[in-house]
Scaffold this motif. Structure first.
Motif, short mmCIF file in Angstrom:
data_model
loop_
_atom_site.label_atom_id
_atom_site.label_comp_id
_atom_site.label_asym_id
_atom_site.label_seq_id
_atom_site.Cartn_x
_atom_site.Cartn_y
_atom_site.Cartn_z
N ASP A 3 50.68 67.00 37.46
CA ASP A 3 49.57 67.18 38.40
C ASP A 3 49.12 65.86 39.01
O ASP A 3 48.77 65.79 40.19
N LEU A 4 49.10 64.82 38.17
CA LEU A 4 48.49 63.56 38.59
C LEU A 4 49.29 62.39 38.04
O LEU A 4 49.67 62.38 36.87
N ALA A 20 41.22 63.31 33.27
CA ALA A 20 42.12 64.33 33.82
C ALA A 20 42.84 65.07 32.71
O ALA A 20 42.97 66.31 32.74
N VAL A 27 49.26 64.69 33.17
CA VAL A 27 49.07 63.34 33.72
C VAL A 27 50.19 62.42 33.24
O VAL A 27 50.57 62.43 32.06
N PHE A 111 50.05 64.21 42.86
CA PHE A 111 49.11 63.35 43.57
C PHE A 111 49.01 62.02 42.81
O PHE A 111 48.99 61.99 41.58
N TRP A 226 47.88 60.42 48.14
CA TRP A 226 47.42 59.40 47.20
C TRP A 226 46.03 58.91 47.61
O TRP A 226 45.59 59.11 48.75
N ARG A 258 40.76 67.18 42.91
CA ARG A 258 42.16 67.62 42.81
C ARG A 258 42.24 69.09 42.38
O ARG A 258 43.14 69.82 42.79
#
Length: 351
Positions: A3-4, A20, A27, A111, A226, A258
């Motif tokens: 996701d991140l 997160a 992550v 992202f 980003w 997000r």
């Protein structure tokens, strides 16, 4: 699926990865030295402490004053964080940590949040400081003291004294160049600091802290997939150098954004940051007497304007209102300097 992706695990990046992952996001974080210990002193107003931060992360609390023309009480509690406990509290459980550098490309649909800190060889204006620890009680606590150090002429480049309690038993006294292009050197600031302490009969030990970082990034703050944080984004305040409170607060904001499919750095964040960058340009264009006169005006503003401007998370309307209030209260010479900073020549613009 990730996701991140977080680039950099300093305070801003580690807080983002921590929050997160705690929110259930997948992550991945990149940092060539993810376990490196932080050495900087981090301070913030206690009303900006995130509610999720453990209470024992705060090392000391105080209610410092400022001296700009005369002594003023800010009416606000200030906290200095225990750096080791802060780092330990931001656990990376569930985060896929990669001990390598990485850039913003090549992460698929994830992202990316860029928290890598200052870009190499940045030519942006800088903040510098030199700090020494002294026993509590031998020096009063002043968040800003704009009186020149002994032996420094009133027209020489300005610096101020920052003196805050960092543990129950010690106070950090730090001579700071708020912004310079070029900034005063750490060696020069150390000499000014030692002159201040000697003038008060305080025995100074070894240098405890050296500060030297850019106040702006040459890069933009966001892209399609980003955004940046800290000096790479909008949470480092260009006119004060403060970023920790805004970066910690940004972590949960980024998670919510997000979750809703939005870029955490919105148009309002960019606009407010540009206003704060204009304030930086104004400071850079002021002589030392003008800087001191400006802060006499600034700290006499209503409390809401002072709080708004000092925060890197304030919106554009509130930031503009605070800057307008400072402009209206300033003498004519300062007004010209402030007005010129809002529309600088293209060659002097920093994005």
């Amino acid at each position: 699926m990730t996701d991140l992706v977080v680039l950099g695990l300093g305070p801003a990046g580690r807080a983002l990865a921590h929050r997160a992952a705690a929110a259930g996001m997948t992550v991945r974080a990149y940092d060539p030295a993810p376990d490196a210990r932080w050495r900087r002193t981090f301070g913030m107003w206690t009303d900006e402490l995130p509610p999720w931060l453990p209470a024992d992360v705060v090392s000391a609390r105080s209610s410092p004053e400022v001296f700009a023309g005369h002594r003023r009480t800010l009416g606000r509690e200030y906290a200095v964080l225990d750096t080791d406990r802060l780092q330990a509290a931001l656990t990376l459980d569930g985060v896929g940590v990669v001990a390598e550098p990485a850039d913003r490309d090549g992460h698929g649909e994830a992202f990316v949040i860029d928290a890598r800190g200052p870009a190499p060889r940045s030519t942006a204006p800088r903040q510098t400081a030199a700090g020494i620890l002294v026993p509590a009680g031998v020096h009063d606590e002043l968040w800003m003291d704009w009186r020149p150090a002994p032996g420094v002429g009133a027209s020489e480049p300005a610096s101020f004294l920052y003196a805050v309690r960092v543990t129950p038993d010690s106070v950090l006294v730090e001579e700071t160049c708020l912004a310079g292009a070029p900034a005063l050197s750490v060696d020069m600031l150390e000499a000014r600091l030692r002159a201040r302490l000697a003038d008060r009969g305080v025995r100074a030990g070894d240098l405890h802290e050296q500060v030297d970082f850019p106040l702006l990034s040459p890069d933009t703050a966001r892209g399609r997939s980003w955004c940046g944080v800290g000096v790479r984004g909008t949470t480092l305040h260009p006119a004060t150098g403060y970023s920790v409170a805004a970066s910690l607060g940004f972590a949960d904001h980024a998670v919510r954004a997000r979750g809703a499919g939005r870029n955490p750095v919105g148009d309002g964040d960019v606009l407010a940051h540009r206003l704060r960058a204009a304030a930086l340009r104004a400071l850079l264009g002021m002589s030392a007497p003008q800087q001191r006169a400006f802060f006499e005006v600034f700290f006499d503003l209503p409390d809401r304007h002072v709080r708004t401007f000092l925060s890197a998370r304030s919106g554009p309307a509130a930031t503009a209102a605070a800057m307008t209030a400072a402009f209206a209260a300033a003498p004519w010479g300062l007004r010209r300097r402030l007005a010129a900073a809002v529309t600088p020549p293209a060659s002097r613009r920093w994005r």
